[in-house]
Enzyme design. Structure first.
Site, short mmCIF file in Angstrom:
data_model
loop_
_atom_site.label_atom_id
_atom_site.label_comp_id
_atom_site.label_asym_id
_atom_site.label_seq_id
_atom_site.Cartn_x
_atom_site.Cartn_y
_atom_site.Cartn_z
N GLU A 286 0.82 -1.21 0.00
CA GLU A 286 0.00 0.00 0.00
C GLU A 286 0.86 1.27 0.00
OE1 GLU A 286 -3.46 2.05 2.83
OE2 GLU A 286 -2.08 0.56 3.65
N LYS A 351 -9.51 2.30 -3.37
CA LYS A 351 -10.05 1.89 -2.08
C LYS A 351 -11.47 2.42 -1.92
CE LYS A 351 -8.72 1.48 2.79
NZ LYS A 351 -7.74 1.87 3.82
N CYS A 404 -5.46 -2.26 2.62
CA CYS A 404 -5.33 -2.12 4.06
C CYS A 404 -6.45 -2.85 4.79
CB CYS A 404 -5.27 -0.64 4.44
SG CYS A 404 -4.79 -0.34 6.15
#
Length: 534
Positions: A286, A351, A404
């Site tokens: 990430e 995301k 994440c």
């Protein structure tokens, strides 16, 4: 054990509060990295006996009648979440001059809020309470409902759900392929709480012991059976390289170090592995690229020189979109970029589930007036994609990106596009240091592989980078603090799991069954009381 149960039931005041808190704190030992699930066989019987004694004074108010149980459950939850999430405060030391004042809110405030779910579970269970096995079903039903609610209320934060403690190794993970972690939450509480019945005498104690043995044996048996059934599962012809650069978080966004960090990523990408065949897919963690990649033609050219013919890079990076705006300014996305060997960024997965106070600021206009900022988003903040998409790669693989902590949400596995052949979880757990946090995160992501019957490729800047097969077995990994990369064959998916096909439906059926058992216990006690009074 009857004497111990009575002493716990009759505790009051500060000793009772301290015991409730301690029981919750001890239960955390069942989570990663400890996996001492035996601790839960102590904590939950204690919680049952505490709720046995959580009796209010007679009142016409139903709320008043369950208030002592609520506070017992809240204290249990406060102990559980404080002991299990204290490491979140480490992230505030990275830029201590700006964020350290938030430490009490992270280390005590968040656990206090999450504990409300366990308080509500204890109160609901108490409303259905009985004096036999029915109360065990009531507790399991209430906690199952609370853990499910914790996954979406206030954007959700189902970290360290109880069910993970019952799945420390692959053979015990396999029921998740049928009922998911939500179902395992309810079953785990039922099994962990059953030893409370050992304080009873005669048939109740024997029945509880038999039931406990049968349930644990069934979990082991199903696990061994499923692993044996899938023993013939094969690997694909693709090889994947997982890169863990282990960049110190305090210097990750230092402009003077950006070239050094990027060159380190290139070096790990190009180094010769154990196999003569180069990897087909390379995965960076990430936000591993320490700048906006599209603003650095020299970096894109370096990528083209590093990647070999046919190789695909999946790189965690910040994506800037000039066409999408946020507050009148260009939007920034926490993304997984797909880059071809000729340096072309041909796709991106953004995301969807952002971290409150980390990647964006809830009530931003109001809170920013008090000088509050999101910890991990600089001053720009991130935007969320409205819909997750799979990434179809030229080599035939289809990646489902989870960035994440998206990997802790079972319902985040739905996506537009082609059916996925692998889950790609990129993360940066360097914020939390060598604490239980990175290990908890990896273990929870691992269960997504089992639930969905898909391999999971996990790349962390620092933490736990790993490759798990669809049964949750670890093929290779890099632990916290290790800088390097590993190559491994990409496992093929297994047959569509019951959970992937039906999602929460089996869990809801289990919850309904537990509710029925709790009601049967409750009404049975009422009927016995009336007969006794007659």
């Amino acid at each position: 054990m009857e004497r111990l149960a009575n002493r716990i039931m009759l505790t009051a005041g500060w000793p009772r509060a301290g015991l409730s808190f301690a029981a919750g704190a001890v239960a955390v030992l069942g989570q990663a990295p400890f996996h001492l699930f035996i601790a839960c066989f102590i904590s939950f019987p204690v919680l049952v006996w505490l709720i046995d004694g959580a009796v209010a004074r007679p009142s016409p108010s139903r709320i008043a009648m369950v208030r002592p149980a609520f506070f017992t459950g809240w204290l249990f939850g406060f102990g559980y979440f404080t002991a299990g999430l204290w490491w979140i405060g480490n992230a505030l030391f990275v830029e201590a001059e700006e964020f350290l004042w938030m430490w009490p809110m992270a280390v005590l405030g968040l656990p206090a809020v999450l504990a409300v779910f366990y308080g509500a579970a204890a109160a609901l269970a108490r409303a259905l309470w009985s004096d036999g096995l029915g109360r065990i079903a009531a507790l399991a039903f209430a906690f199952g409902l609370a853990e499910w609610s914790r996954s979406f209320i206030l954007t959700g934060f189902p970290w360290n759900a109880i069910g993970y403690a019952a799945m420390p190794v692959p053979v015990l993970m396999q029921p998740a392929a049928v009922i998911g972690v939500f179902g395992m939450n309810a079953l785990a509480v039922y099994v962990f709480a059953l030893p409370a019945m050992f304080a009873a005498r005669g048939r109740k104690m024997v029945l509880s012991a038999v039931l406990l043995t049968v349930l644990i044996s069934a979990q082991f048996g199903f696990g061994f059976w499923r692993i044996a059934q899938e023993s013939e599962s094969s690997d694909t012809t693709l090889r994947v390289r997982v890169v863990q650069p282990a960049v110190d978080q305090s210097g990750k966004w230092d402009p003077e170090k950006s070239n050094e960090i990027f060159e380190g990523l290139l070096a790990l990408t190009s180094e010769t592995g154990e196999s003569d065949a180069p990897p087909d897919i390379v995965v960076w963690p990430e936000t591993s690229v320490p700048f906006i990649l599209t603003q650095r033609p020299d970096a894109v050219a370096a990528l083209a020189q590093t990647l070999q013919d046919g190789q695909i890079l999946l790189a965690g990076a910040v994506r800037l979109s000039e066409t999408e705006t946020r507050g009148g300014r260009p939007a920034y996305f926490n993304s997984l970029l797909a880059v071809s060997a000729d340096g072309v960024i041909f796709d991106a997965g953004d995301k969807k589930h952002l971290v409150p106070f980390g990647e964006y600021l809830p009530f931003g206009e109001w809170l920013s007036g008090f000088g509050i900022k999101a910890v991990a988003a600089a001053d720009r903040g991130y935007s969320a994609t409205p819909r997750r998409r799979t990434l179809t790669l030229p080599n035939g693989a289809v990646a489902l990106p989870l960035i994440c902590y998206e990997a802790i949400f079972p319902h985040e596995l739905s996506a537009d596009g082609d059916a996925p052949s692998m889950i790609v979880n990129v993360t940066n757990d360097a914020w939390y240091g060598d604490t239980p946090g990175p290990y908890q995160h990896a273990h929870q992501a691992r269960i997504r592989a089992v639930e969905n019957g898909l391999p999971l490729v996990r790349a962390a800047n620092n933490g736990v980078s790993a490759l798990y097969d669809p049964l949750g077995r670890q093929r290779d990994a890099l632990g916290y603090g290790a800088k390097g990369a590993f190559d491994a064959a990409l496992p093929a998916p297994v047959a569509e799991t019951v959970y992937r096909r039906h999602r929460e439906l089996p869990f809801m059926g289990l919850l309904a069954g537990l509710f029925a058992l709790a009601l049967a216990g409750r009404f049975g006690r009422t009927a016995r009381s009336r007969r006794g009074a007659g």
